[in-house]
Design a protein around this motif. Structure first.
Motif, PDB file in Angstrom:
ATOM      1  N   ARG A  56       0.499  -1.368  -0.140  1.00  0.00           N
ATOM      2  CA  ARG A  56       0.014   0.066  -0.137  1.00  0.00           C
ATOM      3  C   ARG A  56       1.025   1.548   0.199  1.00  0.00           C
ATOM      4  O   ARG A  56       1.157   2.485  -0.996  1.00  0.00           O
ATOM      5  CB  ARG A  56      -1.274  -0.170   1.288  1.00  0.00           C
ATOM      6  N   GLN A  60       1.475   3.120  -3.347  1.00  0.00           N
ATOM      7  CA  GLN A  60       1.450   5.247  -3.448  1.00  0.00           C
ATOM      8  C   GLN A  60       2.385   6.073  -3.209  1.00  0.00           C
ATOM      9  O   GLN A  60       2.234   7.139  -3.843  1.00  0.00           O
ATOM     10  CB  GLN A  60       0.637   5.531  -1.599  1.00  0.00           C
ATOM     11  N   GLU A  65       5.370   9.865  -7.160  1.00  0.00           N
ATOM     12  CA  GLU A  65       6.284  10.150  -8.000  1.00  0.00           C
ATOM     13  C   GLU A  65       5.566  10.653  -9.615  1.00  0.00           C
ATOM     14  O   GLU A  65       6.432  11.292 -10.578  1.00  0.00           O
ATOM     15  CB  GLU A  65       7.652   9.293  -7.685  1.00  0.00           C
ATOM     16  N   GLU A  95      12.007  11.938 -11.033  1.00  0.00           N
ATOM     17  CA  GLU A  95      10.855  12.177 -10.156  1.00  0.00           C
ATOM     18  C   GLU A  95      10.143  10.653 -10.826  1.00  0.00           C
ATOM     19  O   GLU A  95       9.683   9.246 -10.679  1.00  0.00           O
ATOM     20  CB  GLU A  95       9.679  12.975 -10.581  1.00  0.00           C
ATOM     21  N   LYS A 126      -4.458   4.614  -4.475  1.00  0.00           N
ATOM     22  CA  LYS A 126      -4.272   6.634  -3.850  1.00  0.00           C
ATOM     23  C   LYS A 126      -2.938   7.068  -3.818  1.00  0.00           C
ATOM     24  O   LYS A 126      -1.797   6.871  -4.470  1.00  0.00           O
ATOM     25  CB  LYS A 126      -4.153   6.545  -2.409  1.00  0.00           C
ATOM     26  N   SER A 129      -2.144  13.690  -2.127  1.00  0.00           N
ATOM     27  CA  SER A 129      -2.736  14.760  -2.089  1.00  0.00           C
ATOM     28  C   SER A 129      -2.536  15.654  -2.777  1.00  0.00           C
ATOM     29  O   SER A 129      -2.735  16.612  -3.525  1.00  0.00           O
ATOM     30  CB  SER A 129      -3.986  15.612  -0.646  1.00  0.00           C
ATOM     31  N   ASN A 155       9.995  14.447   5.846  1.00  0.00           N
ATOM     32  CA  ASN A 155       8.973  12.272   5.362  1.00  0.00           C
ATOM     33  C   ASN A 155       9.710  11.504   4.767  1.00  0.00           C
ATOM     34  O   ASN A 155       9.805  10.495   5.435  1.00  0.00           O
ATOM     35  CB  ASN A 155       7.563  12.460   4.502  1.00  0.00           C
ATOM     36  N   GLU A 178      16.003  14.252  -4.033  1.00  0.00           N
ATOM     37  CA  GLU A 178      14.881  14.771  -3.570  1.00  0.00           C
ATOM     38  C   GLU A 178      15.892  16.414  -2.953  1.00  0.00           C
ATOM     39  O   GLU A 178      14.733  17.273  -2.969  1.00  0.00           O
ATOM     40  CB  GLU A 178      14.525  14.105  -3.078  1.00  0.00           C
ATOM     41  N   MET A 217      -0.190  17.349   3.083  1.00  0.00           N
ATOM     42  CA  MET A 217       0.967  16.093   2.681  1.00  0.00           C
ATOM     43  C   MET A 217       1.970  15.721   3.769  1.00  0.00           C
ATOM     44  O   MET A 217       1.603  13.748   3.582  1.00  0.00           O
ATOM     45  CB  MET A 217       2.028  16.703   1.979  1.00  0.00           C
ATOM     46  N   SER A 225      -4.474   8.594  12.645  1.00  0.00           N
ATOM     47  CA  SER A 225      -3.773   7.925  11.650  1.00  0.00           C
ATOM     48  C   SER A 225      -4.250   6.466  11.442  1.00  0.00           C
ATOM     49  O   SER A 225      -3.208   6.297  12.497  1.00  0.00           O
ATOM     50  CB  SER A 225      -2.582   8.438  11.447  1.00  0.00           C
ATOM     51  N   GLN A 226      -4.586   5.726  11.201  1.00  0.00           N
ATOM     52  CA  GLN A 226      -4.757   4.990  11.297  1.00  0.00           C
ATOM     53  C   GLN A 226      -4.236   4.129  11.059  1.00  0.00           C
ATOM     54  O   GLN A 226      -3.914   2.711  11.689  1.00  0.00           O
ATOM     55  CB  GLN A 226      -6.191   4.342   9.924  1.00  0.00           C
ATOM     56  N   HIS A 227      -3.238   3.369  10.329  1.00  0.00           N
ATOM     57  CA  HIS A 227      -1.898   2.961  10.374  1.00  0.00           C
ATOM     58  C   HIS A 227      -0.680   3.508  11.112  1.00  0.00           C
ATOM     59  O   HIS A 227       0.220   2.592  10.715  1.00  0.00           O
ATOM     60  CB  HIS A 227      -1.598   3.280   8.669  1.00  0.00           C
ATOM     61  N   LYS A 237       7.578   2.825   9.995  1.00  0.00           N
ATOM     62  CA  LYS A 237       6.751   4.530  10.072  1.00  0.00           C
ATOM     63  C   LYS A 237       8.089   4.584  11.247  1.00  0.00           C
ATOM     64  O   LYS A 237       7.973   4.380  12.252  1.00  0.00           O
ATOM     65  CB  LYS A 237       5.695   5.061  10.214  1.00  0.00           C
ATOM     66  N   ASN A 241       3.561  11.427  11.800  1.00  0.00           N
ATOM     67  CA  ASN A 241       2.888  12.508  11.023  1.00  0.00           C
ATOM     68  C   ASN A 241       3.287  13.921  11.296  1.00  0.00           C
ATOM     69  O   ASN A 241       3.563  15.232  10.666  1.00  0.00           O
ATOM     70  CB  ASN A 241       2.151  12.581  10.247  1.00  0.00           C
TER      71      ASN A 241
END
Ligand code: 3HC
Length: 332
Positions: A56, A60, A65, A95, A126, A129, A155, A178, A217, A225-227, A237, A241
């Motif tokens: 996932r 995403q 990218e 990218e 997804k 955004s 991030n 980046e 972002m 944050s569900q995950h 992670k 976030n």
């Protein structure tokens, strides 16, 4: 670094990793490995949910990218000088490369690129955004480099220490590139800020439009944050976030002073007690609207991506025909 993986696993391929005799013990051993900071490799046993979470997130990320090439690609033919055009071309190509490393990293988890692309093209998958906002002026391109790539680095640097080896290794090169993207954006804006009043106004207008979407972002607040809980437990992670968003705000306030631009948040103030900047409330309704396909450019981005894929069908057919011809020759 990775194969281009034009081929997809056959349905009758034997699984590369046998299921453990005792799943509960294997899961406990796996959790202990993650807690000890060990890297997990593609052929290691892993819980289904770890695999799903990574597919996932990595897919995403790959989609982001690739879709992220669109708002900037829009300006390649209109860059104001040969120097800026060369830099922008290099950045947009980078990218594309990031997307390829990441699709290849996702494929090591047993999913095919075709499946991932179908999910994107049918609107099931997804992507970030941020790439659903328009780029009406040249200043938007500088601001994407400075703020969007700046947020992406914040991030993504912790992802170089992610527990899944192929993802972590891909992130090392991505983060180096980046970093160049962020610097070129800042440099472009600095040049404009030393120009005319109209150029300075164009930069300020772009900063005003991008600031809040960039803060979004980083994803929802930690409590929403569900995950986060599982991803943190498994070392996917490393920093939450909200913590990353705060680090980004603290770093960017200083950079904005050097540039001479304002940040469009009256609540942005230094809080000596916390040792951080306080900032205003994020409009989460806008965020979820964009994530759910109703942002200013969602339809346009997806349509452009699907068209590019369809237009490139002949390249994939030619590559597969060439590879079949080579395989037939080798067999003969
Ligand atoms: N845009 C779209 N969806 C977002 C999002 C965003 N900015 N932030 C969160 N979401 C989605 C999540 O994907 C999740 O949806 P799902 O359950 O359908 O997958 C939901 O919102 C809940 O969010 P969580 O916080 O629970 O999700 P995560 O734990 O996965 O955290 C993340 C979100 C921080 C974005 C994390 O997935 C991550 O670090 N991903 C890797 C980095 C990445 O993808 N960056 C995207 C930008 S790439 C880029 O900017 C390219 C550069 O060249 C500029």
């Amino acid at each position: 670094m990775y194969t281009q993986a034009m081929d997809v696993p056959n349905a009758d391929d034997a699984p590369s990793v046998a299921a453990p005799a005792n799943e509960a013990e294997a899961a406990a051993h796996f959790d202990a490995r993650c807690a000890a900071g060990e890297y997990v490799e593609a052929k290691d046993w892993m819980p289904d949910n770890y695999r799903k979470t990574l597919i996932r997130q990595i897919s995403q990320h790959a989609h982001s990218e690739i879709v992220g090439m669109l708002p900037e690609g829009n300006w390649i033919s209109r860059a104001p000088s040969l120097k800026r055009k060369t830099i922008l071309l290099a950045k947009v190509q980078d990218e594309g490369g990031h997307g390829l490393y990441l699709y290849a990293a996702a494929e090591t988890l047993g999913v095919s690129r075709d499946e991932l692309l179908t999910a994107l093209h049918t609107g099931r998958a997804k992507y970030s955004s941020i790439f659903n906002y328009p780029t009406p002026t040249w200043a938007d391109i500088g601001v994407i480099g400075w703020l969007v790539d700046g947020a992406a680095i914040m991030n993504q640097v912790p992802l170089c220490r992610c527990s899944y080896g192929p993802y972590a290794r891909a992130m090392v090169r991505i983060c180096r590139e980046e970093s160049f993207h962020q610097r070129q954006g800042f440099d472009s804006l600095q040049t404009m800020m030393q120009g005319t009043d109209a150029q300075r106004a164009m930069v300020q207008d772009a900063v005003n439009r991008w600031w809040w979407p960039v803060l979004m972002m980083f994803g929802p607040h930690d409590k929403d944050s569900q995950h986060s809980e599982t991803s943190t437990k498994w070392g996917i992670k490393r920093i939450s976030n909200d913590e990353l968003r705060q680090k980004f705000v603290d770093a960017t306030v200083e950079q904005a002073k050097v540039l001479g631009v304002g940040l469009p948040d009256p609540a942005l103030t230094w809080n000596a007690e916390r040792g951080h900047h306080d900032f205003g409330a994020i409009d989460w309704t806008e965020f979820w609207n964009v994530v759910n396909g109703h942002g200013p450019c969602n339809r346009e981005r997806l349509a452009a991506k699907v068209k590019a894929h369809d237009d490139g069908a002949w390249v994939r057919e030619a590559a597969l025909a060439f590879s079949a011809k080579q395989a037939a020759r080798a067999a003969a």
